[in-house]
Design a protein around this motif. Structure first.
Motif, PDB file in Angstrom:
ATOM      1  N   ARG A   1       0.839  -1.215   0.000  1.00  0.00           N
ATOM      2  CA  ARG A   1       0.000   0.000   0.000  1.00  0.00           C
ATOM      3  C   ARG A   1       0.864   1.251   0.000  1.00  0.00           C
ATOM      4  O   ARG A   1       0.619   2.192  -0.742  1.00  0.00           O
ATOM      5  N   ARG A   2       1.878   1.225   0.855  1.00  0.00           N
ATOM      6  CA  ARG A   2       2.782   2.372   0.943  1.00  0.00           C
ATOM      7  C   ARG A   2       3.375   2.709  -0.415  1.00  0.00           C
ATOM      8  O   ARG A   2       3.312   3.861  -0.855  1.00  0.00           O
ATOM      9  N   VAL A   3       3.970   1.701  -1.070  1.00  0.00           N
ATOM     10  CA  VAL A   3       4.743   2.017  -2.276  1.00  0.00           C
ATOM     11  C   VAL A   3       3.852   2.175  -3.494  1.00  0.00           C
ATOM     12  O   VAL A   3       4.174   2.940  -4.406  1.00  0.00           O
ATOM     13  N   LEU A   4       2.714   1.481  -3.531  1.00  0.00           N
ATOM     14  CA  LEU A   4       1.889   1.548  -4.738  1.00  0.00           C
ATOM     15  C   LEU A   4       0.868   2.680  -4.681  1.00  0.00           C
ATOM     16  O   LEU A   4       0.553   3.292  -5.686  1.00  0.00           O
ATOM     17  N   LEU A   5       0.313   2.939  -3.488  1.00  0.00           N
ATOM     18  CA  LEU A   5      -0.808   3.869  -3.416  1.00  0.00           C
ATOM     19  C   LEU A   5      -0.451   5.193  -2.750  1.00  0.00           C
ATOM     20  O   LEU A   5      -1.087   6.201  -2.989  1.00  0.00           O
ATOM     21  N   GLU A   6       0.551   5.175  -1.872  1.00  0.00           N
ATOM     22  CA  GLU A   6       0.814   6.392  -1.089  1.00  0.00           C
ATOM     23  C   GLU A   6       2.084   7.103  -1.529  1.00  0.00           C
ATOM     24  O   GLU A   6       2.481   8.078  -0.903  1.00  0.00           O
ATOM     25  N   ASN A   7       2.727   6.560  -2.580  1.00  0.00           N
ATOM     26  CA  ASN A   7       3.945   7.207  -3.063  1.00  0.00           C
ATOM     27  C   ASN A   7       5.021   7.345  -2.000  1.00  0.00           C
ATOM     28  O   ASN A   7       5.735   8.350  -1.954  1.00  0.00           O
ATOM     29  N   ARG A   8       5.101   6.390  -1.108  1.00  0.00           N
ATOM     30  CA  ARG A   8       6.142   6.455  -0.092  1.00  0.00           C
ATOM     31  C   ARG A   8       7.115   5.308  -0.309  1.00  0.00           C
ATOM     32  O   ARG A   8       6.781   4.290  -0.897  1.00  0.00           O
ATOM     33  N   GLY A   9       8.322   5.495   0.185  1.00  0.00           N
ATOM     34  CA  GLY A   9       9.323   4.439   0.041  1.00  0.00           C
ATOM     35  C   GLY A   9       9.205   3.441   1.181  1.00  0.00           C
ATOM     36  O   GLY A   9       8.268   3.489   1.976  1.00  0.00           O
ATOM     37  N   ILE A  10      10.180   2.551   1.260  1.00  0.00           N
ATOM     38  CA  ILE A  10      10.172   1.526   2.289  1.00  0.00           C
ATOM     39  C   ILE A  10      11.204   1.892   3.345  1.00  0.00           C
ATOM     40  O   ILE A  10      12.218   2.538   3.032  1.00  0.00           O
ATOM     41  N   VAL A  11      10.945   1.534   4.599  1.00  0.00           N
ATOM     42  CA  VAL A  11      11.933   1.811   5.647  1.00  0.00           C
ATOM     43  C   VAL A  11      13.010   0.734   5.577  1.00  0.00           C
ATOM     44  O   VAL A  11      12.723  -0.451   5.761  1.00  0.00           O
ATOM     45  N   GLY A  12      14.227   1.155   5.295  1.00  0.00           N
ATOM     46  CA  GLY A  12      15.301   0.212   5.020  1.00  0.00           C
ATOM     47  C   GLY A  12      15.517  -0.821   6.094  1.00  0.00           C
ATOM     48  O   GLY A  12      15.537  -2.029   5.816  1.00  0.00           O
ATOM     49  N   TRP A  13      15.666  -0.407   7.343  1.00  0.00           N
ATOM     50  CA  TRP A  13      16.005  -1.375   8.392  1.00  0.00           C
ATOM     51  C   TRP A  13      14.862  -2.349   8.648  1.00  0.00           C
ATOM     52  O   TRP A  13      15.089  -3.524   8.937  1.00  0.00           O
ATOM     53  N   GLN A  14      13.614  -1.872   8.480  1.00  0.00           N
ATOM     54  CA  GLN A  14      12.481  -2.795   8.645  1.00  0.00           C
ATOM     55  C   GLN A  14      12.541  -3.882   7.579  1.00  0.00           C
ATOM     56  O   GLN A  14      12.318  -5.062   7.852  1.00  0.00           O
ATOM     57  N   PHE A  15      12.875  -3.460   6.350  1.00  0.00           N
ATOM     58  CA  PHE A  15      12.954  -4.424   5.253  1.00  0.00           C
ATOM     59  C   PHE A  15      14.050  -5.455   5.517  1.00  0.00           C
ATOM     60  O   PHE A  15      13.869  -6.644   5.292  1.00  0.00           O
TER      61      PHE A  15
END
Lengths: 257, 239
Positions: free
Chosen positions: A214-228
């Motif tokens: 949802r974050r990356v596809l719909l909200e135009n936000r990136g991913i939190v690196g350390w969480q990933f």
């Protein structure tokens, strides 16, 4: 694992091809079935959760909000219910001849990955229809899909293996998947929760995948690196663990199945 | 293991259980799973040794007959060689690809037709897609099923299934062939043909393992006969 499977790569292709053949024999609309389930669920969700219960989607168009959750969820749940039986259903093969039995599971999951791809294309169309601008962050969907695939394979492998010994797994699975569905934010979001809770909820990698898609596809936000990173390590660990469990118990499959 | 050996059994034993339920209490199973030194040598009630301390070496290119009364462990021995089951104790070394002709046709998928099942079975026997493609004409011709090859296998008679299974296995590039009571495949003409093929395999230095109740047949085909009795072995050079 690579050494074990490389010799049998042709068998893997043939198993995939066979699953497809069996699946679409004597069907009228074939591949369209892959789209019908998530689409009809999405419409139902818009009606029930969106209009009747009016759950807030944080400004995201409701059909998109639900569909992004349903695409990975449908992949997960159909892969799991198909995997559980895959050893027991092939008793005839397993007791007659040796081959790496995990291919039975991998090939089944590949079929659902194809379904996933088809529904994902539909999702991309919906995103364009709703005029959400393209951003490079959307490409995060690819590593998220790989996480989802690894996680699904691990769970499928564990459950199918245990099912050889205890058929209780088959009986418990429908109920288990229903619980899991509610534990995954398909029709709600955990976005507003404090980070402490989120980290606990991310122990369910599906929660992580759905929220971040949802974050990356719909909200135009990136991913939190350390969480990933943490999530990747966790899923990889689970995969290795389930593979080792499988190898350990596979030796006596033919005795008990 | 030296390269001219094809199969080696080193004090191999296999334990079976007679009970219908193949697992213990969940608690016991969990304990067993995490225990390192399992006490495998003692038998629990309703367990028995299907094979007991079997050792032998089989050089490449030999043909071994396996003879013994029902329940003497012949099929268990074949399944151990085929790596379908694993030994309770002991070590098995195999050199080469194996084609088990055990309950032929049992692995076929009923909804798929002959050709599709040839690909499926061929790949399980370790053939590549290219190999199968290049041999499929011969496999179909040999099985004498050209007219039915596009028919789903569920409509085949048991003889047809046997013929197809035999044909696929015989065309695979395996080094070791295991035959379990299938020397009576098809009608008389086909039997003749299958026996000829088995002779040809021998000429090509393949290792054969043949189980049969027919002593006369075995003497004709095997250079050595292994007699099993209650899971124990005695060598015999037949006369």
């Amino acid at each position: 694992m690579y050494k074990r499977l490389y010799k049998y790569k042709d068998l893997f292709y043939i198993l995939i091809w066979r699953e497809l053949l069996i699946r679409y024999k004597q069907t009228a609309i074939g591949v369209l079935w892959a789209l019908i389930q998530p689409l009809s669920m999405m419409l139902l969700f818009v009606l029930v959760f969106g209009i009747i219960l009016n759950i807030d989607t944080g400004g995201i168009p409701k059909p998109l909000f639900y569909f992004v959750g349903l695409v990975p969820w449908t992949f997960f749940s159909s892969s799991i219910s198909a995997s559980i039986d895959s050893f027991v259903a092939h008793r005839n093969l397993i007791t007659k001849i040796y081959f790496p039995r995990e291919l039975l599971i991998f090939s089944r999951i590949m079929i659902f990955l194809a379904d996933f791809t088809i529904t994902f294309i539909l999702l991309a169309l919906l995103i364009m229809i709703y005029r959400i601008p393209f951003s490079m962050d959307m490409l995060w969907a690819v590593p998220l899909t790989i996480l989802l695939l690894l996680f699904t394979t691990s769970v499928g492998m564990i459950l199918a293996t245990i099912n050889v010994y205890y058929r209780d797994v088959r009986l418990a699975s429908a109920f288990l998947l229903r619980l899991w569905f509610f534990a995954t934010p398909v029709f709600y979001s955990i976005d507003t929760l404090p980070i402490k809770f989120k980290l606990i909820l991310f122990l369910n990698p599906l929660t992580y995948v759905v929220e971040n898609l949802r974050r990356v596809l719909l909200e135009n936000r990136g991913i939190v690196g350390w969480q990933f990173m943490i999530e990747t390590v966790f899923v990889l660990f689970l995969f290795i663990l389930s593979y080792r469990l499988f190898i350990r118990l596979e030796r006596s499959f033919a005795d008990v199945i | 293991m030296s390269s001219d050996l094809s199969i080696k059994f080193d004090r191999v034993s296999k334990k079976f259980s007679k009970s219908a339920i193949q697992h213990g209490l969940l608690r016991d199973d969990l304990v067993m799973f995490f225990k390192r030194n399992k006490n495998v040598d003692c038998l629990k009630t309703d367990e028995f040794w299907a094979l007991d301390q079997i050792s032998f070496k089989i050089p490449k290119g030999s043909s071994i007959g396996l003879y013994g009364p029902n329940g003497s462990g012949k099929s268990t021995l074949l399944k151990l060689i085929a790596n379908v089951i694993s030994p309770t104790t002991g070590k098995i070394t195999i050199n080469g690809r194996i084609a088990p002709l055990i309950e032929l046709g049992a692995g076929f998928h009923p909804d798929l037709n002959g050709i599709e099942n040839i690909y499926m079975n061929g790949a399980i026997l370790g053939m590549t897609i290219g190999e199968i493609k290049s041999k499929i004409e011969r496999i179909i011709e040999y099985s004498e099923l050209s007219d039915f090859i596009s028919t789903p296998v569920k409509k085949y008679s048991s003889g047809m299934k046997l013929r197809l299974g035999f044909s696929i296995a015989i065309h695979s590039e395996a080094d070791i062939f295991l035959f379990d009571e299938i020397l009576s495949v098809g009608d008389e003409a086909f039997q003749e043909k299958s026996l000829n093929s088995i002779q040809k395999l021998l000429k090509n230095k393949k290792t054969l393992f043949i189980v049969s109740h027919n002593k006369k047949r075995l003497t004709g085909m095997a250079d050595k006969i292994l007699i099993l009795e209650k899971g124990k072995i005695k060598w015999n050079i037949f006369d």
